[in-house]
Design a protein around this motif. Structure first.
Motif, PDB file in Angstrom:
ATOM      1  N   LEU A 181      64.221 -22.401 -64.116  1.00  0.00           N
ATOM      2  CA  LEU A 181      62.943 -22.087 -63.297  1.00  0.00           C
ATOM      3  C   LEU A 181      63.201 -21.006 -62.218  1.00  0.00           C
ATOM      4  N   GLY A 182      64.239 -20.848 -61.626  1.00  0.00           N
ATOM      5  CA  GLY A 182      64.338 -19.912 -60.759  1.00  0.00           C
ATOM      6  C   GLY A 182      64.751 -18.527 -61.241  1.00  0.00           C
ATOM      7  N   PHE A 183      65.226 -18.304 -62.453  1.00  0.00           N
ATOM      8  CA  PHE A 183      65.611 -16.975 -62.820  1.00  0.00           C
ATOM      9  C   PHE A 183      64.599 -15.844 -62.617  1.00  0.00           C
ATOM     10  N   GLY A 184      63.181 -16.201 -62.782  1.00  0.00           N
ATOM     11  CA  GLY A 184      62.285 -15.123 -62.561  1.00  0.00           C
ATOM     12  C   GLY A 184      62.401 -14.628 -61.100  1.00  0.00           C
ATOM     13  N   LEU A 185      62.269 -15.565 -60.271  1.00  0.00           N
ATOM     14  CA  LEU A 185      62.258 -15.098 -58.635  1.00  0.00           C
ATOM     15  C   LEU A 185      63.313 -14.407 -58.364  1.00  0.00           C
ATOM     16  N   ARG A 186      64.667 -14.690 -58.966  1.00  0.00           N
ATOM     17  CA  ARG A 186      66.201 -13.903 -58.916  1.00  0.00           C
ATOM     18  C   ARG A 186      65.691 -12.581 -59.460  1.00  0.00           C
ATOM     19  N   GLN A 187      64.947 -12.511 -60.377  1.00  0.00           N
ATOM     20  CA  GLN A 187      64.822 -11.089 -60.760  1.00  0.00           C
ATOM     21  C   GLN A 187      63.866 -10.108 -60.287  1.00  0.00           C
ATOM     22  N   LEU A 188      63.058 -10.930 -59.696  1.00  0.00           N
ATOM     23  CA  LEU A 188      61.926 -10.288 -58.735  1.00  0.00           C
ATOM     24  C   LEU A 188      62.584  -9.903 -57.330  1.00  0.00           C
ATOM     25  N   ALA A 189      63.287 -10.597 -56.790  1.00  0.00           N
ATOM     26  CA  ALA A 189      64.059 -10.353 -55.628  1.00  0.00           C
ATOM     27  C   ALA A 189      65.123  -9.405 -55.919  1.00  0.00           C
ATOM     28  N   ASP A 190      65.482  -9.392 -57.131  1.00  0.00           N
ATOM     29  CA  ASP A 190      66.673  -8.106 -57.295  1.00  0.00           C
ATOM     30  C   ASP A 190      65.807  -6.875 -57.298  1.00  0.00           C
ATOM     31  N   ILE A 191      64.821  -6.799 -57.965  1.00  0.00           N
ATOM     32  CA  ILE A 191      63.921  -5.649 -58.192  1.00  0.00           C
ATOM     33  C   ILE A 191      63.558  -5.076 -56.617  1.00  0.00           C
ATOM     34  N   GLY A 192      62.953  -6.011 -55.991  1.00  0.00           N
ATOM     35  CA  GLY A 192      62.489  -5.502 -54.612  1.00  0.00           C
ATOM     36  C   GLY A 192      63.668  -5.174 -53.717  1.00  0.00           C
ATOM     37  N   LEU A 193      64.919  -5.775 -53.731  1.00  0.00           N
ATOM     38  CA  LEU A 193      65.901  -5.537 -52.967  1.00  0.00           C
ATOM     39  C   LEU A 193      66.442  -4.024 -53.308  1.00  0.00           C
ATOM     40  N   ARG A 194      66.489  -3.513 -54.713  1.00  0.00           N
ATOM     41  CA  ARG A 194      66.907  -2.236 -55.096  1.00  0.00           C
ATOM     42  C   ARG A 194      65.902  -1.246 -54.454  1.00  0.00           C
ATOM     43  N   ALA A 195      64.349  -1.630 -54.609  1.00  0.00           N
ATOM     44  CA  ALA A 195      63.568  -0.704 -54.193  1.00  0.00           C
ATOM     45  C   ALA A 195      63.499  -0.492 -52.648  1.00  0.00           C
ATOM     46  N   LEU A 196      64.119  -1.449 -51.919  1.00  0.00           N
ATOM     47  CA  LEU A 196      64.312  -1.365 -50.296  1.00  0.00           C
ATOM     48  C   LEU A 196      65.627  -0.681 -50.070  1.00  0.00           C
ATOM     49  N   SER A 197      66.269  -0.393 -50.960  1.00  0.00           N
ATOM     50  CA  SER A 197      67.650   0.322 -50.639  1.00  0.00           C
ATOM     51  C   SER A 197      67.554   1.899 -50.198  1.00  0.00           C
ATOM     52  N   PRO A 198      68.269   2.133 -49.321  1.00  0.00           N
ATOM     53  CA  PRO A 198      68.082   3.501 -48.763  1.00  0.00           C
ATOM     54  C   PRO A 198      68.112   4.590 -49.911  1.00  0.00           C
ATOM     55  N   ALA A 199      68.906   4.246 -51.174  1.00  0.00           N
ATOM     56  CA  ALA A 199      68.808   5.190 -52.143  1.00  0.00           C
ATOM     57  C   ALA A 199      67.774   5.322 -52.739  1.00  0.00           C
ATOM     58  N   VAL A 200      66.876   4.153 -53.026  1.00  0.00           N
ATOM     59  CA  VAL A 200      65.386   4.341 -53.575  1.00  0.00           C
ATOM     60  C   VAL A 200      64.253   4.477 -52.566  1.00  0.00           C
ATOM     61  N   ASN A 201      64.222   3.658 -51.741  1.00  0.00           N
ATOM     62  CA  ASN A 201      63.163   3.724 -50.713  1.00  0.00           C
ATOM     63  C   ASN A 201      61.883   3.665 -51.366  1.00  0.00           C
ATOM     64  N   ASP A 202      61.659   2.790 -52.027  1.00  0.00           N
ATOM     65  CA  ASP A 202      59.973   2.517 -52.567  1.00  0.00           C
ATOM     66  C   ASP A 202      59.502   1.205 -52.181  1.00  0.00           C
ATOM     67  N   PRO A 203      59.064   0.888 -51.086  1.00  0.00           N
ATOM     68  CA  PRO A 203      58.504  -0.287 -50.590  1.00  0.00           C
ATOM     69  C   PRO A 203      57.259  -0.494 -51.336  1.00  0.00           C
ATOM     70  N   THR A 204      56.479   0.185 -52.123  1.00  0.00           N
ATOM     71  CA  THR A 204      55.499  -0.174 -52.562  1.00  0.00           C
ATOM     72  C   THR A 204      55.901  -1.197 -53.961  1.00  0.00           C
ATOM     73  N   THR A 205      56.997  -0.577 -54.661  1.00  0.00           N
ATOM     74  CA  THR A 205      57.715  -1.718 -55.849  1.00  0.00           C
ATOM     75  C   THR A 205      58.025  -2.888 -55.032  1.00  0.00           C
ATOM     76  N   ALA A 206      58.679  -3.037 -53.980  1.00  0.00           N
ATOM     77  CA  ALA A 206      59.066  -4.261 -53.348  1.00  0.00           C
ATOM     78  C   ALA A 206      57.673  -5.163 -53.102  1.00  0.00           C
ATOM     79  N   VAL A 207      56.463  -4.337 -52.581  1.00  0.00           N
ATOM     80  CA  VAL A 207      55.200  -5.075 -52.524  1.00  0.00           C
ATOM     81  C   VAL A 207      54.830  -5.887 -53.818  1.00  0.00           C
ATOM     82  N   GLN A 208      54.975  -4.974 -54.729  1.00  0.00           N
ATOM     83  CA  GLN A 208      54.539  -5.785 -56.070  1.00  0.00           C
ATOM     84  C   GLN A 208      55.249  -6.839 -56.518  1.00  0.00           C
ATOM     85  N   CYS A 209      56.722  -6.759 -56.176  1.00  0.00           N
ATOM     86  CA  CYS A 209      57.309  -8.028 -56.435  1.00  0.00           C
ATOM     87  C   CYS A 209      56.926  -8.941 -55.274  1.00  0.00           C
TER      88      CYS A 209
END
Length: 425
Positions: free
Chosen positions: A280-308
């Motif tokens: 049940l929690g695997f989907g949330l785990r993936q969404l959180a991972d995508i959002g975290l990578r989007a907010l990393s300084p190397a990517v800096n894509d807050p819009t993707t984090a908002v979509q997550c």
């Protein structure tokens, strides 16, 4: 949901192509027999001119079949190249855990299966051509086989167009996030929440210990465990949760009401990565991972984090009033019968922490993310019952505290702490 075999096959890439090639071999065998019967029937009736016409048609088709057999391997190489590029981009841009979306993609498997089947069919058809063109001596004319090959080529072209379109969609973050959400809701819909909790099962009378390799608990064969428990008059409880890492010697099943029968350990599947089947929690785990990578300084894509965050809020809203904590499987249909298997699932606090804790820690660098997260908290607080408000209020207070400490300007703080469902509308 009760039997994980189908889900395990979907996680493999070999089954669909192999099954398709076996089917094509059977169809080719049947067509070869029909071609032979047609020629023999015409020869028995003395229709040698008709046989000669069939030979001429088949000879013309032979050129096409030969070209197909040589060109199809190039097509297969293109498919693999596109797949590898898409997987590499998804792993680097989103999360390594989303690679399984490409592995489970039906259009990818169908395209590869049809391409390989067409290549195999063309080789088989070429073996059916005879060097002798005398209508009195010909034993078989591969007419139906050639027509079948041309139909497979047409199907291959259509699937290639659909495949490229599907791969381009999966390279876009919005479609990846949507696919993860759909898989999460599929797990949610298949979980028998109406069964309720198993209640007090009393002291355990035995345990089943994991003896296989170390790995992640992917799923359990619920139907097999329920049948075994009913046959021996037992109640089983799955001790680790789906997605937990287990090592050899770890108790995986507690037995209540008797001794543990043999063979129960084989109903528990342990692999190298988590799957969506019963997690049940695997989907949330993936969404959180995508959002975290989007907010990393190397990517800096807050819009993707908002979509997550949009999808995390959507999924938690669907769970707002559902019973959580444990699921009890009974030995009858429609929730009737005695409880035979109790499986722990993440509770409400666990899921809220999984969805928001890590993203909240990174939200102070982007007012877009903090504004969207506050709006998500407000929406969920309006949906959940009173007893489930505490974890949401805790995360909301921690977010406000982090923003107040990280943003020196009062005007910027006020802006970052204003709830907005679009982040910055």
């Amino acid at each position: 949901m009760l039997s994980p075999l189908r889900e395990h096959l979907r996680d493999t890439f070999w089954f669909a192509p192999v099954a398709a090639m076996v089917v094509v071999f059977g169809v080719w065998w049947a067509c070869a027999g029909l071609d032979q019967e047609i020629v023999e029937s015409l020869q028995e009736d003395g229709e040698y001119e008709a046989v000669a016409d069939l030979v001429a048609i088949a000879r013309d088709a032979q050129t096409v079949v030969t070209t197909v057999s040589s060109a199809m391997m190039t097509f297969i190489g293109v498919v693999f190249s596109i797949s590898l590029v898409a997987v590499q981009m998804a792993s680097g841009q989103f999360s390594p855990r989303v690679v399984r979306i490409f592995v489970r993609s039906r259009i990818t498997k169908a395209t590869l299966a049809v391409f390989l089947s067409t290549f195999l069919l063309s080789l088989l058809v070429l073996t059916s051509y005879e060097s002798d063109t005398d209508p009195r001596l010909v034993t078989s004319v591969p007419l139906l086989q050639s027509i079948l090959t041309l139909l497979m080529v047409g199907l291959s072209l259509l699937l290639f167009v659909a495949y490229v379109n599907a791969m381009l969609r999966l390279m876009r973050v919005s479609h990846v996030v949507d696919r993860i959400t759909q898989e999460s809701f599929r797990v949610l819909m298949k979980t028998p929440w109406y069964e309720g909790e198993g209640g007090d099962l009393g002291p355990a009378t035995g345990h089943v210990v994991h003896r296989g390799r170390a790995g992640v608990l992917r799923d359990v064969n619920v139907a097999r465990l329920v049948r075994a428990a009913r046959r021996h008059g037992l109640v089983l409880r799955l001790l680790p949760r789906i997605g937990d890492f287990v090592v050899p010697g770890t108790p995986i099943l507690a037995v209540h009401g008797g001794e543990a029968p043999r063979g129960l350990a084989s109903s528990v599947s342990v692999g190298i990565e988590r799957t969506f089947h019963q997690d049940l929690g695997f989907g949330l785990r993936q969404l959180a991972d995508i959002g975290l990578r989007a907010l990393s300084p190397a990517v800096n894509d807050p819009t993707t984090a908002v979509q997550c965050l949009d999808r995390i809020t959507q999924f938690l809203a669907a769970l707002a009033r559902r019973p959580l904590g444990a699921v009890a499987y009974r030995d009858g249909r429609g929730g009737a019968g005695a409880v035979r298997l109790v499986q722990d699932v993440p509770g409400w606090t666990d899921l809220v922490d999984l969805g928001f804790a890590e993203l909240r820690a990174c939200a102070t660098a982007s007012p877009q993310v903090s504004r969207r997260m506050l709006a998500g908290f407000d929406d969920l607080l309006s949906l959940v019952p009173e007893e489930r408000r505490a974890p949401l209020l805790r995360h909301r207070a921690l977010l406000v505290e982090l923003v107040e400490r990280a943003v020196p300007s009062a005007a910027d703080r006020d802006f970052a702490l204003e709830a907005d469902r679009q982040g910055i509308g």
